[in-house]
Structures are given as structure tokens and as C-alpha cells.
Design a protein around this motif. Structure first.
Motif, PDB file in Angstrom:
ATOM      1  N   SER A 226       0.826  -1.207   0.000  1.00  0.00           N
ATOM      2  CA  SER A 226       0.000   0.000   0.000  1.00  0.00           C
ATOM      3  C   SER A 226       0.860   1.257   0.000  1.00  0.00           C
ATOM      4  CB  SER A 226      -0.917  -0.004   1.227  1.00  0.00           C
ATOM      5  OG  SER A 226      -1.648   1.191   1.310  1.00  0.00           O
ATOM      6  N   ALA A 227       2.019   1.186   0.668  1.00  0.00           N
ATOM      7  CA  ALA A 227       2.904   2.346   0.757  1.00  0.00           C
ATOM      8  C   ALA A 227       3.938   2.389  -0.357  1.00  0.00           C
ATOM      9  CB  ALA A 227       3.621   2.341   2.100  1.00  0.00           C
ATOM     10  N   SER A 228       3.873   1.422  -1.292  1.00  0.00           N
ATOM     11  CA  SER A 228       4.826   1.331  -2.414  1.00  0.00           C
ATOM     12  C   SER A 228       6.268   1.236  -1.932  1.00  0.00           C
ATOM     13  CB  SER A 228       4.676   2.534  -3.355  1.00  0.00           C
ATOM     14  OG  SER A 228       3.382   2.583  -3.916  1.00  0.00           O
ATOM     15  N   LEU A 229       6.472   0.472  -0.862  1.00  0.00           N
ATOM     16  CA  LEU A 229       7.827   0.282  -0.365  1.00  0.00           C
ATOM     17  C   LEU A 229       8.598  -0.661  -1.280  1.00  0.00           C
ATOM     18  CD1 LEU A 229       7.407  -0.143   3.507  1.00  0.00           C
ATOM     19  CD2 LEU A 229       8.098   1.881   2.247  1.00  0.00           C
ATOM     20  N   ASP A 230       9.853  -0.349  -1.466  1.00  0.00           N
ATOM     21  CA  ASP A 230      10.734  -1.181  -2.282  1.00  0.00           C
ATOM     22  C   ASP A 230      11.594  -2.012  -1.334  1.00  0.00           C
ATOM     23  OD1 ASP A 230      12.207  -2.324  -4.264  1.00  0.00           O
ATOM     24  OD2 ASP A 230      13.389  -0.542  -4.726  1.00  0.00           O
ATOM     25  N   GLN A 231      11.210  -3.264  -1.131  1.00  0.00           N
ATOM     26  CA  GLN A 231      11.912  -4.150  -0.205  1.00  0.00           C
ATOM     27  C   GLN A 231      12.235  -5.468  -0.898  1.00  0.00           C
ATOM     28  OE1 GLN A 231      10.567  -3.076   4.176  1.00  0.00           O
ATOM     29  NE2 GLN A 231       8.813  -3.897   3.084  1.00  0.00           N
ATOM     30  N   PRO A 232      13.125  -5.440  -1.898  1.00  0.00           N
ATOM     31  CA  PRO A 232      13.411  -6.656  -2.659  1.00  0.00           C
ATOM     32  C   PRO A 232      13.963  -7.764  -1.784  1.00  0.00           C
ATOM     33  CG  PRO A 232      15.039  -4.939  -3.103  1.00  0.00           C
ATOM     34  CD  PRO A 232      13.944  -4.301  -2.328  1.00  0.00           C
ATOM     35  N   GLY A 233      13.381  -8.969  -1.950  1.00  0.00           N
ATOM     36  CA  GLY A 233      13.841 -10.122  -1.198  1.00  0.00           C
ATOM     37  C   GLY A 233      13.359 -10.171   0.237  1.00  0.00           C
ATOM     38  N   ARG A 234      12.540  -9.203   0.636  1.00  0.00           N
ATOM     39  CA  ARG A 234      12.066  -9.161   2.022  1.00  0.00           C
ATOM     40  C   ARG A 234      11.066 -10.270   2.276  1.00  0.00           C
ATOM     41  NH1 ARG A 234      10.902  -5.249   6.133  1.00  0.00           N
ATOM     42  NH2 ARG A 234      10.103  -6.446   7.880  1.00  0.00           N
ATOM     43  N   THR A 235      11.231 -10.976   3.388  1.00  0.00           N
ATOM     44  CA  THR A 235      10.245 -11.953   3.844  1.00  0.00           C
ATOM     45  C   THR A 235       9.321 -11.255   4.834  1.00  0.00           C
ATOM     46  OG1 THR A 235      11.806 -13.774   3.585  1.00  0.00           O
ATOM     47  CG2 THR A 235       9.893 -14.166   4.986  1.00  0.00           C
ATOM     48  N   TYR A 236       8.055 -11.220   4.522  1.00  0.00           N
ATOM     49  CA  TYR A 236       7.105 -10.512   5.385  1.00  0.00           C
ATOM     50  C   TYR A 236       6.625 -11.428   6.494  1.00  0.00           C
ATOM     51  CZ  TYR A 236       7.257  -6.757   2.016  1.00  0.00           C
ATOM     52  OH  TYR A 236       7.693  -5.733   1.206  1.00  0.00           O
ATOM     53  N   GLU A 237       7.198 -11.209   7.656  1.00  0.00           N
ATOM     54  CA  GLU A 237       6.870 -11.990   8.842  1.00  0.00           C
ATOM     55  C   GLU A 237       7.320 -11.190  10.055  1.00  0.00           C
ATOM     56  OE1 GLU A 237      11.020 -14.602   8.828  1.00  0.00           O
ATOM     57  OE2 GLU A 237       9.134 -15.548   8.262  1.00  0.00           O
ATOM     58  N   PRO A 238       6.836 -11.531  11.253  1.00  0.00           N
ATOM     59  CA  PRO A 238       7.282 -10.806  12.454  1.00  0.00           C
ATOM     60  C   PRO A 238       8.797 -10.903  12.623  1.00  0.00           C
ATOM     61  CG  PRO A 238       5.374 -12.190  12.933  1.00  0.00           C
ATOM     62  CD  PRO A 238       5.825 -12.565  11.555  1.00  0.00           C
ATOM     63  N   ILE A 239       9.410  -9.807  13.042  1.00  0.00           N
ATOM     64  CA  ILE A 239      10.852  -9.839  13.289  1.00  0.00           C
ATOM     65  C   ILE A 239      11.118 -10.259  14.732  1.00  0.00           C
ATOM     66  CG2 ILE A 239      11.285  -8.067  11.564  1.00  0.00           C
ATOM     67  CD1 ILE A 239      11.914  -6.158  13.930  1.00  0.00           C
ATOM     68  N   SER A 240      12.283 -10.838  14.945  1.00  0.00           N
ATOM     69  CA  SER A 240      12.673 -11.345  16.264  1.00  0.00           C
ATOM     70  C   SER A 240      13.628 -10.376  16.926  1.00  0.00           C
ATOM     71  CB  SER A 240      13.330 -12.722  16.103  1.00  0.00           C
ATOM     72  OG  SER A 240      13.778 -13.204  17.351  1.00  0.00           O
ATOM     73  N   VAL A 241      13.345 -10.024  18.184  1.00  0.00           N
ATOM     74  CA  VAL A 241      14.164  -9.067  18.928  1.00  0.00           C
ATOM     75  C   VAL A 241      14.368  -9.592  20.348  1.00  0.00           C
ATOM     76  CG1 VAL A 241      14.300  -6.732  19.877  1.00  0.00           C
ATOM     77  CG2 VAL A 241      13.286  -7.097  17.620  1.00  0.00           C
TER      78      VAL A 241
END
Length: 331
Positions: A226-241
Motif C-alpha cells: 500500500s505504501a509502495s515500499l521497495d523491499q526486494p527479497g524481504r520476507t514478510y513476517e514478524p521480526i525477532s528481537v
């Protein structure tokens, strides 16, 4: 003797052709390091000097007139301090020939740009080609004046940050809780599950914005699209911290410890708990308050650090909120 003359004629012609080929346009002048330039204007102001700071716009093109970059399109001119020239591509031989408001055409031979690392040469810059710059000098300042201006601009941003954040909260009628550090948060989806402790690993979904609503990063595919972000190769999942380990900006370390597993919240993080006076790339300016919609998806118990006597994180320890770089919008 005639044979010798006939032999030299084609050699002379070849050498002349090569010498002429080095000059992309007959009316351009050369620099000692091999660039060529043509001034479009000749303003009478003082010429740019060593150590001056210049603000300039430029368009960068290939020989075939394809635009590679334009500060006019990006909406922001660039600044550079004049230094001794190291190579033809740094343009430091050309800038001292200009004054404020001057414009010029500069052609840099790509053979010099890619000398020693031919493997980096792109197909659109074959051997013998030129990298073209169309420059316009917008402003020339002494180093001291440029530093003073930067400090004044930074102070203005710093002074206005709190007012802008408070105005955002009031305008959007956000009933936020403010902590001792200046973090503001509002829980949008409560949960009765356990809260994490320092040393626990948490899985977090998030979308980050600045106050004007611009999204600079998200772990959620729909939000990124929706925001037209350019995130090539990004896996969309929760990040671990791992909390309390300085893996994230202080605003995240503090804010996530206030939430329960399964809850959602909006964190309003002042720059002192985020990227401070430096900002982060083009998407997060200096002294930017950040807005994060976060979901604490899961809490995994870990090794717990001894309880702090004050319970307040050190805001001077600034880290990125995640290890991967901040995403950029598509042009």
C-alpha cells in the motif's frame, strides 16, 4: 621514401582521430585529469574556492541522453565541500571555475571512472563513453558559514519536534500515556497474556511512519504494498528481537516491555529514543518523532537481566529498530 610517407599518413590520421575522439564536443575545454566542460553562464561573482561549501543541482546522463539521476526530480539539491581533485569524476577541477548561479555541462570519460575495476562497468557505459553532468551552482558558502547554518537548522528542528508531536497527538485525539523518558504509547488491542522481561525474545509485526504519515518500513506485506515500499527479497513476517540487549532503538526496547503478548499498540517515539540529530537516510530526517503500529505476536522467555534501579533505558544508546536497512519508496 614515398613508402615511408604513405605509411605515416594513416598512422597520423589514426592518432588524430583518437585525439579528437577524446573531446566529446569541439567547443568544450579539458581539465588536467581528463574531464571536459562547457560553461553556460559566466557570472561575475567570486569563484568557488578550496574548502568552500557549495549547494548545487545536477542532472546525470549517459551518452544517449538517458537520465540516471536528477536532484530536480528528487526535490533536494546536494552539498559538497571543495577538496583537491582526486579523479576526473569528482568534478573538483570544474567547481572552482564557477561562481554562484553559474551552470555548466561536464563530461567525464567512463574509462577513467572504471579504471582498475572494469567488472563494475555497466553495459550502458561502454569503453570510450562519457558520464554527463548538467550542473547549476545554487549557493556558495565559506565552511564556517555552512557549519553555522547547519547548526541553526538543526536547532530549529530540535526546538520544533516536541511541538509537532504534541500537535499530532492533539489533532488525532490520541489518548496516549507518556513515560518518564518521553515515549508516548496507546494500547489499541489489549491482552491479558504475559508481558516480556529484559532478555526475552519477542516476535513483532510493525509499520513505521513519520509524523506526516509517510511509511518508511513495514513487516506486513499489505502495508508495504500500500505504501509502495521497495523491499526486494524481504520476507514478510514478524521480526525477532531480544529485549534489553540494544538490538533496537531505545524507544522499542522500552515500549515493547510495556505490552502483553498478543496486544497491539501505537508507539510515538521521540528522536532522543530513535535516530536523534542524524536521522536515518532520506526517509527519516534529523529530529524526527516516529510512529510505530506494533503487534507483540509472541514472547519467548530468555535469560533475564537484573532489574534496573531506575527502570529507565539509557537514551544515549541509539540502535536501529531492526538489523535490516530502512526501506525506501519506489520512484
Amino acid at each position: 621514401m614515398k613508402k615511408a610517407i604513405y605509411f605515416l599518413l594513416p598512422l597520423f590520421a589514426l592518432l588524430t582521430a583518437r585525439a579528437y575522439a577524446q573531446d566529446p564536443r569541439p567547443n568544450m575545454q579539458g581539465t588536467p585529469k581528463g574531464a571536459f566542460y562547457q560553461k553556460f553562464t559566466n557570472n561575475t561573482g567570486e569563484k568557488i574556492k578550496l574548502n568552500d561549501v557549495i549547494t548545487f543541482n545536477f542532472i546525470q546522463k549517459t551518452d544517449k541522453d538517458s537520465v540516471l539521476f536528477s536532484t530536480y526530480k528528487s526535490g533536494k539539491p546536494v552539498q559538497a565541500q571543495i577538496q583537491p581533485s582526486q579523479n576526473a569524476g569528482d568534478l573538483m577541477e570544474v567547481f572552482p571555475l564557477l561562481a554562484a548561479k553559474d551552470s555548466a555541462l561536464v563530461k567525464v570519460p567512463t574509462d577513467s571512472v572504471f579504471k582498475g575495476h572494469e567488472e563494475a562497468r555497466p553495459p550502458f557505459f561502454p569503453k570510450g563513453s562519457y558520464l554527463t553532468f548538467i550542473l547549476k551552482i545554487e549557493k556558495v558558502q565559506s565552511l564556517n558559514d555552512a557549519i553555522a547554518e547547519k547548526k541553526a537548522e538543526a536547532q530549529k528542528l530540535k526546538d520544533g519536534e516536541a511541538a509537532a508531536a504534541n500537535n499530532y497527538v492533539a489533532t488525532n485525539k490520541i489518548n496516549a500515556v507518556t513515560t518518564a523518558s518521553g515515549l508516548k504509547y496507546v494500547v489499541t488491542q489489549p491482552s491479558v497474556k504475559r508481558k516480556p522481561l529484559a532478555g526475552d525474545t519477542v516476535l513483532v509485526n510493525y509499520t513505521g511512519r513519520i509524523l506526516n504519515g509517510k511509511v518508511f518500513d513495514s513487516s506486513i506485506a499489505a502495508e508495504a504494498k500500500s505504501a509502495s515500499l521497495d523491499q526486494p527479497g524481504r520476507t514478510y513476517e514478524p521480526i525477532s528481537v531480544v529485549l534489553g540487549q540494544g538490538q533496537v532503538i531505545p524507544g522499542w526496547d522500552e515500549g515493547l516491555l510495556l505490552l502483553n503478548e498478543g496486544s497491539k499498540a501505537t508507539l510515538i517515539i521521540p528522536s532522543a529514543l530513535a535516530y536523534g540529530e542524524k536521522g536515518a537516510g532520506q526517509d527519516i530526517p534529523p529530529y524526527s518523532t516516529l510512529l510505530f503500529n506494533v503487534e507483540l505476536v509472541k514472547v519467548k522467555p530468555g535469560k533475564h537481566a537484573p532489574a534496573s534501579k531506575t527502570g529507565i533505558m539509557n537514551p544515549a544508546k541509539k540502535k536501529v529498530y531492526r538489523k535490516t536497512p530502512v526501506s525506501k519508496k519506489k520512484n
